[in-house]
Design a protein around this motif. Structure first.
Motif, PDB file in Angstrom:
ATOM      1  N   ASP A  59      56.152  75.766  42.321  1.00  0.00           N
ATOM      2  CA  ASP A  59      54.719  75.706  42.035  1.00  0.00           C
ATOM      3  C   ASP A  59      54.254  77.059  41.498  1.00  0.00           C
ATOM      4  OD1 ASP A  59      54.302  73.045  42.792  1.00  0.00           O
ATOM      5  OD2 ASP A  59      54.062  73.580  44.903  1.00  0.00           O
ATOM      6  N   TYR A  60      53.120  77.050  40.819  1.00  0.00           N
ATOM      7  CA  TYR A  60      52.623  78.260  40.154  1.00  0.00           C
ATOM      8  C   TYR A  60      51.451  78.853  40.934  1.00  0.00           C
ATOM      9  CZ  TYR A  60      55.067  75.867  36.336  1.00  0.00           C
ATOM     10  OH  TYR A  60      56.003  75.214  35.566  1.00  0.00           O
ATOM     11  N   VAL A  61      51.515  80.150  41.165  1.00  0.00           N
ATOM     12  CA  VAL A  61      50.413  80.804  41.880  1.00  0.00           C
ATOM     13  C   VAL A  61      49.884  81.986  41.072  1.00  0.00           C
ATOM     14  CG1 VAL A  61      49.798  82.157  43.921  1.00  0.00           C
ATOM     15  CG2 VAL A  61      51.125  80.053  44.183  1.00  0.00           C
ATOM     16  N   PHE A  62      48.565  82.040  40.955  1.00  0.00           N
ATOM     17  CA  PHE A  62      47.877  83.123  40.250  1.00  0.00           C
ATOM     18  C   PHE A  62      46.858  83.741  41.203  1.00  0.00           C
ATOM     19  CE2 PHE A  62      49.065  82.241  35.767  1.00  0.00           C
ATOM     20  CZ  PHE A  62      49.723  81.050  35.943  1.00  0.00           C
ATOM     21  N   GLN A  63      46.678  85.038  41.103  1.00  0.00           N
ATOM     22  CA  GLN A  63      45.775  85.742  42.016  1.00  0.00           C
ATOM     23  C   GLN A  63      45.043  86.834  41.235  1.00  0.00           C
ATOM     24  OE1 GLN A  63      43.697  86.239  44.357  1.00  0.00           O
ATOM     25  NE2 GLN A  63      44.894  86.252  46.251  1.00  0.00           N
ATOM     26  N   THR A  64      43.977  87.346  41.815  1.00  0.00           N
ATOM     27  CA  THR A  64      43.285  88.480  41.200  1.00  0.00           C
ATOM     28  C   THR A  64      44.084  89.759  41.477  1.00  0.00           C
ATOM     29  OG1 THR A  64      42.056  88.991  43.202  1.00  0.00           O
ATOM     30  CG2 THR A  64      41.040  87.412  41.680  1.00  0.00           C
ATOM     31  N   TYR A  65      43.427  90.890  41.304  1.00  0.00           N
ATOM     32  CA  TYR A  65      44.056  92.194  41.582  1.00  0.00           C
ATOM     33  C   TYR A  65      44.339  92.400  43.078  1.00  0.00           C
ATOM     34  CZ  TYR A  65      39.142  92.685  42.497  1.00  0.00           C
ATOM     35  OH  TYR A  65      37.881  92.450  42.965  1.00  0.00           O
ATOM     36  N   ARG A  66      43.682  91.639  43.952  1.00  0.00           N
ATOM     37  CA  ARG A  66      43.929  91.789  45.398  1.00  0.00           C
ATOM     38  C   ARG A  66      45.137  90.918  45.741  1.00  0.00           C
ATOM     39  NH1 ARG A  66      40.245  94.058  48.409  1.00  0.00           N
ATOM     40  NH2 ARG A  66      38.555  93.456  47.012  1.00  0.00           N
ATOM     41  N   ASP A  67      46.301  91.351  45.261  1.00  0.00           N
ATOM     42  CA  ASP A  67      47.405  90.402  45.137  1.00  0.00           C
ATOM     43  C   ASP A  67      48.602  90.626  46.064  1.00  0.00           C
ATOM     44  OD1 ASP A  67      48.315  92.724  43.965  1.00  0.00           O
ATOM     45  OD2 ASP A  67      48.898  91.823  42.060  1.00  0.00           O
ATOM     46  N   HIS A  68      48.623  91.720  46.812  1.00  0.00           N
ATOM     47  CA  HIS A  68      49.834  91.994  47.611  1.00  0.00           C
ATOM     48  C   HIS A  68      50.137  90.851  48.570  1.00  0.00           C
ATOM     49  CE1 HIS A  68      47.931  96.298  47.526  1.00  0.00           C
ATOM     50  NE2 HIS A  68      48.383  95.957  46.336  1.00  0.00           N
ATOM     51  N   GLY A  69      49.101  90.424  49.283  1.00  0.00           N
ATOM     52  CA  GLY A  69      49.291  89.426  50.339  1.00  0.00           C
ATOM     53  C   GLY A  69      49.837  88.126  49.785  1.00  0.00           C
ATOM     54  N   THR A  70      49.277  87.681  48.683  1.00  0.00           N
ATOM     55  CA  THR A  70      49.690  86.397  48.112  1.00  0.00           C
ATOM     56  C   THR A  70      51.127  86.472  47.602  1.00  0.00           C
ATOM     57  OG1 THR A  70      47.398  86.219  47.429  1.00  0.00           O
ATOM     58  CG2 THR A  70      48.884  84.534  46.621  1.00  0.00           C
ATOM     59  N   ALA A  71      51.462  87.590  46.940  1.00  0.00           N
ATOM     60  CA  ALA A  71      52.832  87.731  46.426  1.00  0.00           C
ATOM     61  C   ALA A  71      53.835  87.733  47.582  1.00  0.00           C
ATOM     62  CB  ALA A  71      52.948  89.005  45.600  1.00  0.00           C
ATOM     63  N   ILE A  72      53.519  88.497  48.608  1.00  0.00           N
ATOM     64  CA  ILE A  72      54.452  88.579  49.738  1.00  0.00           C
ATOM     65  C   ILE A  72      54.550  87.219  50.444  1.00  0.00           C
ATOM     66  CG2 ILE A  72      54.814  89.639  52.014  1.00  0.00           C
ATOM     67  CD1 ILE A  72      53.628  92.249  50.773  1.00  0.00           C
ATOM     68  N   ALA A  73      53.428  86.540  50.561  1.00  0.00           N
ATOM     69  CA  ALA A  73      53.467  85.207  51.169  1.00  0.00           C
ATOM     70  C   ALA A  73      54.332  84.255  50.350  1.00  0.00           C
ATOM     71  CB  ALA A  73      52.050  84.644  51.302  1.00  0.00           C
ATOM     72  N   ARG A  74      54.373  84.448  49.038  1.00  0.00           N
ATOM     73  CA  ARG A  74      55.191  83.606  48.162  1.00  0.00           C
ATOM     74  C   ARG A  74      56.668  83.964  48.239  1.00  0.00           C
ATOM     75  NH1 ARG A  74      55.183  78.926  46.469  1.00  0.00           N
ATOM     76  NH2 ARG A  74      55.289  78.941  44.218  1.00  0.00           N
ATOM     77  N   GLY A  75      56.968  85.159  48.751  1.00  0.00           N
ATOM     78  CA  GLY A  75      58.370  85.513  48.882  1.00  0.00           C
ATOM     79  C   GLY A  75      58.782  86.818  48.228  1.00  0.00           C
ATOM     80  N   THR A  76      57.842  87.520  47.606  1.00  0.00           N
ATOM     81  CA  THR A  76      58.168  88.821  47.037  1.00  0.00           C
ATOM     82  C   THR A  76      58.649  89.749  48.152  1.00  0.00           C
ATOM     83  OG1 THR A  76      56.522  88.567  45.294  1.00  0.00           O
ATOM     84  CG2 THR A  76      57.197  90.825  45.810  1.00  0.00           C
ATOM     85  N   PHE A 102      51.158  92.620  40.249  1.00  0.00           N
ATOM     86  CA  PHE A 102      52.457  92.152  40.739  1.00  0.00           C
ATOM     87  C   PHE A 102      52.823  90.885  39.956  1.00  0.00           C
ATOM     88  CE2 PHE A 102      52.698  93.768  45.454  1.00  0.00           C
ATOM     89  CZ  PHE A 102      52.512  95.062  45.016  1.00  0.00           C
ATOM     90  N   PHE A 103      54.090  90.803  39.533  1.00  0.00           N
ATOM     91  CA  PHE A 103      54.579  89.576  38.882  1.00  0.00           C
ATOM     92  C   PHE A 103      55.931  89.229  39.469  1.00  0.00           C
ATOM     93  CE2 PHE A 103      51.547  91.129  35.809  1.00  0.00           C
ATOM     94  CZ  PHE A 103      50.936  89.971  35.362  1.00  0.00           C
ATOM     95  N   ASP A 104      56.083  88.016  39.928  1.00  0.00           N
ATOM     96  CA  ASP A 104      57.336  87.597  40.526  1.00  0.00           C
ATOM     97  C   ASP A 104      57.548  86.100  40.274  1.00  0.00           C
ATOM     98  OD1 ASP A 104      59.635  87.410  41.992  1.00  0.00           O
ATOM     99  OD2 ASP A 104      58.730  87.866  43.934  1.00  0.00           O
ATOM    100  N   PRO A 105      57.734  85.732  38.998  1.00  0.00           N
ATOM    101  CA  PRO A 105      57.872  84.295  38.695  1.00  0.00           C
ATOM    102  C   PRO A 105      59.059  83.649  39.404  1.00  0.00           C
ATOM    103  CG  PRO A 105      58.300  85.654  36.729  1.00  0.00           C
ATOM    104  CD  PRO A 105      57.757  86.563  37.783  1.00  0.00           C
ATOM    105  N   ALA A 106      60.093  84.437  39.712  1.00  0.00           N
ATOM    106  CA  ALA A 106      61.235  83.852  40.419  1.00  0.00           C
ATOM    107  C   ALA A 106      60.798  83.292  41.769  1.00  0.00           C
ATOM    108  CB  ALA A 106      62.325  84.906  40.613  1.00  0.00           C
ATOM    109  N   ASN A 107      59.741  83.848  42.332  1.00  0.00           N
ATOM    110  CA  ASN A 107      59.187  83.334  43.583  1.00  0.00           C
ATOM    111  C   ASN A 107      57.885  82.558  43.358  1.00  0.00           C
ATOM    112  OD1 ASN A 107      60.904  84.080  45.877  1.00  0.00           O
ATOM    113  ND2 ASN A 107      60.597  86.166  45.144  1.00  0.00           N
ATOM    114  N   GLY A 108      57.666  82.124  42.121  1.00  0.00           N
ATOM    115  CA  GLY A 108      56.481  81.312  41.843  1.00  0.00           C
ATOM    116  C   GLY A 108      55.181  82.090  41.882  1.00  0.00           C
TER     117      GLY A 108
END
Lengths: 330, 315
Positions: A59-76, A102-108
């Motif tokens: 699945d695809y996830v996009f976030q604003t600049y407040r992005d650390h939490g979402t990326a880490i939750a996705r698996g970064t 942050f960009f981590d498409p491998a983790n969606g």
């Protein structure tokens, strides 16, 4: 009961990981190891973690600049995330993006965006592809309440509704857009009222309980996945830190912040865990694992090689070696 | 577009009136019938929205073509093009590519006045991460568009609004001719002065060159075809031969690719120049409506002729 306990423990660990990551990031910033803007997610972890639990890896996830939490939750990995904040080569964007990108498409995870609103249309684009290719994937876009006044949000939401795209729009209403409460910028305080204009479903709830976040967002994800179109969700939340590290927070009282901290999602989850029979030691053991992971991430970032000029120069344009797939194949 | 869309299902076309209306300028005529409304997508008047959707779709594997009914409307999507399309490959350290073409008519038409007459190349050539093409001939338009669609980067594709009526030979399907992005063409050979141009003023320059030939001045015309990257090598070769240069373009004189070309020449061919380089540009004013004013705001044959004579000291 045991399954619920294990699941909730896992959610707690994921939230605690984000919390500790960001506390260390703030420390690194104070020491001058991290520069630029640093927008912390502390207080909102239940949303990233609850939402991510409803998604599949592709699945695809996009976030604003407040992005650390979402990326880490996705698996970064916290190593790659911290190295990015330090502007180092093994950072998740190789030191080219920084905290906000942050960009981590491998983790969606398809990015942190510094210019809010426009990324709603990007997320709708990923949903467009999903629908066009009949992928069965869902695109989830996070944004703050402040983003709902800008045109990019409106156009992205409007097209997502028009084309019934498989998308979930998650507004993390953390009460203040930088220093301005929503009541001073929007004629309508209930953001989900806008959903009617976009022809989409909506939901609105308080975000301190990770289990509720997961259940309510999960329903929207299923609706999108099954072809039912997008949902606009407004989650009422609160950030305990300033808008960014340079925010003295004079627009709110310390009593207000203290009052809101009583509903800290980590505290709430801890109480829930205790009522499920979880011992203090069990929780502590888990916290210790995270402490080790974060200490390792900081050390990794400290010791990592710096960002590279050649990577910067070579990544302005993509190589053009595209060859068409055979006709009729995806 | 038709030929490319037949080759790859990942190519989708999106824009205002591209489908049922068959295109505001009929560029997309027949595409809806062949490819259906999933691939030829009519959009509302929401450039920022559908430009963003195109970019988002490109990030995850499609190869969209976004039509702006005219480039004048692209400014409301400027954020998407500059902040997202151009930067995503680098911001993500190469993890995300944005293979997308933004195309549509550029520059003044006839009396469409201030808000509908922009030659936008100066805005977009400024941005690293974008390619910018501005073909003048039907053959170049076809070959360059194919290159743009096959490129893995965002391409700004500027079609001269007044050039849609120009007829010319184009290669057959089987030839699959690709005009590479960033390669200029010597459109007319000459020995006395170089005219560097692109897009609509290419034809103005050709006409001026014919008249100047009558006066004994043989102009070499370089059609840039692409504006980012700039093929300075072809320009320099010509200037080293003719020792004189006039740059002719429609965009405003302040900054932009016209000034960039002059900068390149003075840096790398200074010793070859026998006269200062002159520019014939759109005048430094918003476009007026009245014909007599508009005609003179655009680069005219007479102004090109005069500039060439001036660099040849033939006044």
């Amino acid at each position: 009961m045991a399954a619920q306990k294990d699941t909730l423990l896992a959610r707690y660990k994921d939230m605690f990981r984000i919390r500790r990551f960001e506390e260390e990031a703030a420390r690194g910033y104070a020491k001058g190891k991290i520069g630029g803007f640093l927008h912390l997610y502390i207080g909102q972890e239940s949303i990233a973690v609850g939402a991510s639990a409803t998604l599949k890896p592709d699945d695809y996830v996009f976030q604003t600049y407040r992005d650390h939490g979402t990326a880490i939750a996705r698996g970064t990995s916290t190593r790659a995330a911290m190295a990015e904040l330090y502007g180092k080569d093994p950072g998740i964007s190789r030191g080219l993006g920084g905290s906000m990108h942050f960009f981590d498409p491998a983790n969606g995870f398809y990015g942190g965006y510094g210019i809010i609103g426009g990324h709603v249309a990007l997320a709708a684009g990923a949903a467009f592809k999903s629908k066009y290719k009949k992928e069965g994937t869902v695109s989830m876009c996070f944004f703050g309440e402040g983003a709902t006044n800008i045109g990019g949000f409106h156009e992205g939401a409007s097209l997502a509704g028009l084309w019934k795209l498989p998308m979930v729009l998650v507004c993390e209403n953390n009460t203040y857009a930088m220093g301005t409460p929503f009541s001073r910028t929007s004629p309508v305080e209930d953001i989900t009222k806008k959903a009617a204009g976009y022809g989409m479903a909506s939901d609105r709830f308080d975000g301190h309980d990770v289990q509720e976040v997961e259940a309510r967002i999960g329903a929207a994800v299923e609706l999108a996945r099954s072809g039912g179109g997008p949902t606009l969700i407004e989650i009422l939340t609160y950030r305990f830190r300033g808008h960014s590290m340079s925010d003295p927070g004079k627009y709110r009282t310390s009593q207000e912040v203290e009052e809101r901290k009583k509903r800290d999602p980590l505290k709430v989850t801890k109480t829930q865990l205790e009522s499920l029979g979880c011992s203090e030691d069990e929780i502590l053991a888990l916290e210790n694992q995270v402490e080790e992971e974060i200490a390792d991430a900081v050390q990794f970032a400290e010791e990592a090689p710096p960002a590279r000029h050649d990577v910067m120069e070579r990544s302005v344009y993509a190589p053009s070696n595209y060859v068409y797939p055979p006709v009729g194949q995806p | 577009m038709l030929e490319e869309m037949r080759l790859d299902e990942n190519i989708v076309l999106m824009g205002e009136e591209v489908g049922y209306y068959q295109g505001a300028y009929k560029v997309t005529q027949g595409l809806l019938e062949e490819f259906g409304s999933d691939r030829v997508v009519d959009t509302p008047i929401a450039e920022a929205g559908f430009a963003g959707i195109g970019i988002g779709a490109a990030m995850v594997g499609l190869r969209p073509i976004i039509e702006f009914m005219t480039w004048n409307f692209s400014f409301v999507a400027f954020d998407q093009i500059v902040q997202n399309a151009a930067k995503l490959y680098q911001m993500s350290a190469g993890q995300l590519q944005v293979p997308i073409v933004f195309r549509g008519p550029n520059g003044a038409a006839k009396q469409v006045s201030s808000q509908h007459s922009h030659a936008v190349e100066a805005f977009y050539t400024h941005v690293p991460g974008l390619w910018v093409c501005a073909p003048a001939t039907p053959r170049d338009a076809k070959g360059l568009l194919k290159a743009a669609i096959r490129d893995n980067n965002p391409v700004i594709f500027l079609e001269g609004e007044t050039l849609y009526g120009i007829k010319g030979e184009v290669p057959e399907v089987e030839e699959d001719e690709i005009i590479p992005i960033g390669k200029a063409a010597v459109a007319r050979e000459g020995t006395d002065a170089t005219i560097v141009t692109w897009g609509s003023p290419y034809y103005t320059s050709l006409a001026a060159a014919e008249r100047l030939a009558g006066a004994g001045i043989e102009c070499e015309i370089i059609d840039m075809r692409s504006l980012r990257p700039l093929d300075m090598e072809t320009v320099l070769q010509s200037v080293r031969k003719t020792n004189r240069c006039v740059v002719v373009h429609e965009h405003w004189p302040y900054a932009g690719p016209g000034a960039e070309i002059v900068d390149g020449i003075q840096r790398d061919a200074m010793d070859h120049l026998d006269a200062p380089i002159l520019r014939v540009t759109g005048q430094d004013v918003p476009m007026p409506y009245a014909t007599n004013l508009e005609e003179n705001v655009l680069p005219t044959e007479a102004r090109v002729e005069e500039a060439v004579k001036q660099v040849c000291y033939r006044q």
